[in-house]
Design an enzyme around this catalytic site. Sequence first.
Site, PDB file in Angstrom:
ATOM      1  N   ASN A  10      47.799  12.447  35.401  1.00  0.00           N
ATOM      2  CA  ASN A  10      47.567  12.931  36.764  1.00  0.00           C
ATOM      3  C   ASN A  10      46.335  13.842  36.750  1.00  0.00           C
ATOM      4  OD1 ASN A  10      47.672  14.700  39.022  1.00  0.00           O
ATOM      5  ND2 ASN A  10      49.791  14.113  39.384  1.00  0.00           N
ATOM      6  N   ASP A  12      44.920  15.429  39.401  1.00  0.00           N
ATOM      7  CA  ASP A  12      44.804  16.289  40.586  1.00  0.00           C
ATOM      8  C   ASP A  12      44.108  17.621  40.308  1.00  0.00           C
ATOM      9  OD1 ASP A  12      46.324  14.387  41.871  1.00  0.00           O
ATOM     10  OD2 ASP A  12      48.138  15.616  41.992  1.00  0.00           O
ATOM     11  N   HIS A  13      44.457  18.222  39.156  1.00  0.00           N
ATOM     12  CA  HIS A  13      43.982  19.596  38.968  1.00  0.00           C
ATOM     13  C   HIS A  13      42.549  19.685  38.453  1.00  0.00           C
ATOM     14  CE1 HIS A  13      47.565  21.014  40.602  1.00  0.00           C
ATOM     15  NE2 HIS A  13      48.326  20.446  39.682  1.00  0.00           N
ATOM     16  N   ARG A  21      35.320  25.830  44.000  1.00  0.00           N
ATOM     17  CA  ARG A  21      33.932  26.185  44.260  1.00  0.00           C
ATOM     18  C   ARG A  21      33.314  25.399  45.418  1.00  0.00           C
ATOM     19  NH1 ARG A  21      30.074  28.473  40.829  1.00  0.00           N
ATOM     20  NH2 ARG A  21      30.918  30.496  40.321  1.00  0.00           N
ATOM     21  N   HIS A  46      47.576  12.510  43.626  1.00  0.00           N
ATOM     22  CA  HIS A  46      48.373  12.851  44.807  1.00  0.00           C
ATOM     23  C   HIS A  46      47.427  13.262  45.927  1.00  0.00           C
ATOM     24  CE1 HIS A  46      51.978  15.458  46.426  1.00  0.00           C
ATOM     25  NE2 HIS A  46      51.494  14.631  47.327  1.00  0.00           N
ATOM     26  N   ARG A  48      47.337  14.900  48.988  1.00  0.00           N
ATOM     27  CA  ARG A  48      48.230  15.729  49.800  1.00  0.00           C
ATOM     28  C   ARG A  48      47.738  15.784  51.231  1.00  0.00           C
ATOM     29  NH1 ARG A  48      51.950  19.143  46.578  1.00  0.00           N
ATOM     30  NH2 ARG A  48      52.489  20.013  48.602  1.00  0.00           N
ATOM     31  N   HIS A  53      43.615  19.232  46.782  1.00  0.00           N
ATOM     32  CA  HIS A  53      42.878  18.863  45.569  1.00  0.00           C
ATOM     33  C   HIS A  53      42.200  17.491  45.745  1.00  0.00           C
ATOM     34  CE1 HIS A  53      46.893  17.313  44.764  1.00  0.00           C
ATOM     35  NE2 HIS A  53      47.376  18.465  44.346  1.00  0.00           N
ATOM     36  N   THR A 103      53.626  23.089  44.230  1.00  0.00           N
ATOM     37  CA  THR A 103      53.628  21.759  43.652  1.00  0.00           C
ATOM     38  C   THR A 103      54.850  21.043  44.222  1.00  0.00           C
ATOM     39  OG1 THR A 103      53.645  20.495  41.577  1.00  0.00           O
ATOM     40  CG2 THR A 103      54.864  22.570  41.587  1.00  0.00           C
ATOM     41  N   GLY A 215      50.315  15.826  34.264  1.00  0.00           N
ATOM     42  CA  GLY A 215      49.031  16.285  34.765  1.00  0.00           C
ATOM     43  C   GLY A 215      48.668  17.699  34.388  1.00  0.00           C
ATOM     44  N   HIS A 216      49.389  18.671  34.957  1.00  0.00           N
ATOM     45  CA  HIS A 216      48.952  20.063  34.893  1.00  0.00           C
ATOM     46  C   HIS A 216      48.729  20.538  33.456  1.00  0.00           C
ATOM     47  CE1 HIS A 216      49.676  24.525  35.390  1.00  0.00           C
ATOM     48  NE2 HIS A 216      48.620  24.279  36.134  1.00  0.00           N
TER      49      HIS A 216
HETATM   50  N1  PXP Z   1      55.045  13.011  38.969  1.00  0.00           N
HETATM   51  C1  PXP Z   1      55.043  13.409  40.266  1.00  0.00           C
HETATM   52  C2  PXP Z   1      55.720  12.538  41.272  1.00  0.00           C
HETATM   53  C3  PXP Z   1      54.391  14.587  40.668  1.00  0.00           C
HETATM   54  O1  PXP Z   1      54.387  14.961  41.953  1.00  0.00           O
HETATM   55  C4  PXP Z   1      53.686  15.330  39.691  1.00  0.00           C
HETATM   56  C5  PXP Z   1      52.933  16.567  40.091  1.00  0.00           C
HETATM   57  O2  PXP Z   1      51.950  16.248  40.984  1.00  0.00           O
HETATM   58  C6  PXP Z   1      53.707  14.882  38.365  1.00  0.00           C
HETATM   59  C7  PXP Z   1      54.405  13.730  38.028  1.00  0.00           C
HETATM   60  C8  PXP Z   1      52.986  15.608  37.265  1.00  0.00           C
HETATM   61  O3  PXP Z   1      53.510  16.878  37.087  1.00  0.00           O
HETATM   62  P1  PXP Z   1      52.716  17.919  36.176  1.00  0.00           P
HETATM   63  O4  PXP Z   1      51.403  18.157  36.835  1.00  0.00           O
HETATM   64  O5  PXP Z   1      53.609  19.109  36.175  1.00  0.00           O
HETATM   65  O6  PXP Z   1      52.564  17.289  34.831  1.00  0.00           O
END
Ligand code: PXP
Length: 242
Positions: A10, A12-13, A21, A46, A48, A53, A103, A215-216
């Site tokens: 993932n 996203d971050h 920025r 994701h 949102r 993000h 989250t 992801g995170h």
């Molecule tokens: N799966 C889903 C459905 C999520 O919403 C997320 C967080 O966006 C993740 C997996 C990944 O979680 P993390 O970023 O804590 O690894």
Amino acid sequence: MTHSLRLGVNIDHVATVRNARGCGYPDPVRAALLAAEAGADGITAHLREDRRHITDEDIARLAAELTVPLNLEMAATDEMLAIALRHRPHAACIVPEKREERTTEGGIDAAGQHDRLAPLVGELGAARIRVSLFIEPDARQIEAAIRLGVPVVELHTGRYAELDGEARSEELRRLSDAAALAAKNGIEVHAGHGLTFDNVGPIAAIPQVRELNIGHFLVGEALFVGLGEAVRRMREEMDAAR
Ligand code: PXP
């Protein structure tokens, strides 16, 4: 190479850091391509409702540029349905969404929202997008997923990740039972949220789990060792537990 337990990264971050920025870097699409090169089997993003993000343009670029499957996480709204139908990702994971949360804090209530979810699941399925529901590991939610006819569920591992000791073992049992119940009913099982090098093993060892979305932690770890190395090490931890 196809792995028996797939890793969806993932990104996203990466976009969170970029948006802090308001400039063009770091680029989440570049991160996605690098993650795939390092062994990710798919990329998750994701979009949102508040675009905090990932942006619409990121989704368009991911859909155009990725050579591995894209899993679009989306709220159950008409706006997100239209976007999914426009870009036709390989998969769409329906998640609950609240603006005030940091989250995705819990699974979607598939049992309580059957009538809202049914048409969405139907339209995504008709477009050959593999639909998954992000749910808590409990039998009531699995049964609701069976009634909705989804091919995939993703089990929320957030509680497991936060707990320790006997409470964590108990949550792991709930995850294992939910995975077994879903698989017995022909539903593919994915899992994710809050997974790290230290806690991924027992989840990767659940035999019915076919995909983890992480992801995170990986984006954070990338600051220290680089994203490619973080993805490679996560793959190693997953494979070792299997
Ligand atoms: N799966 C889903 C459905 C999520 O919403 C997320 C967080 O966006 C993740 C997996 C990944 O979680 P993390 O970023 O804590 O690894």
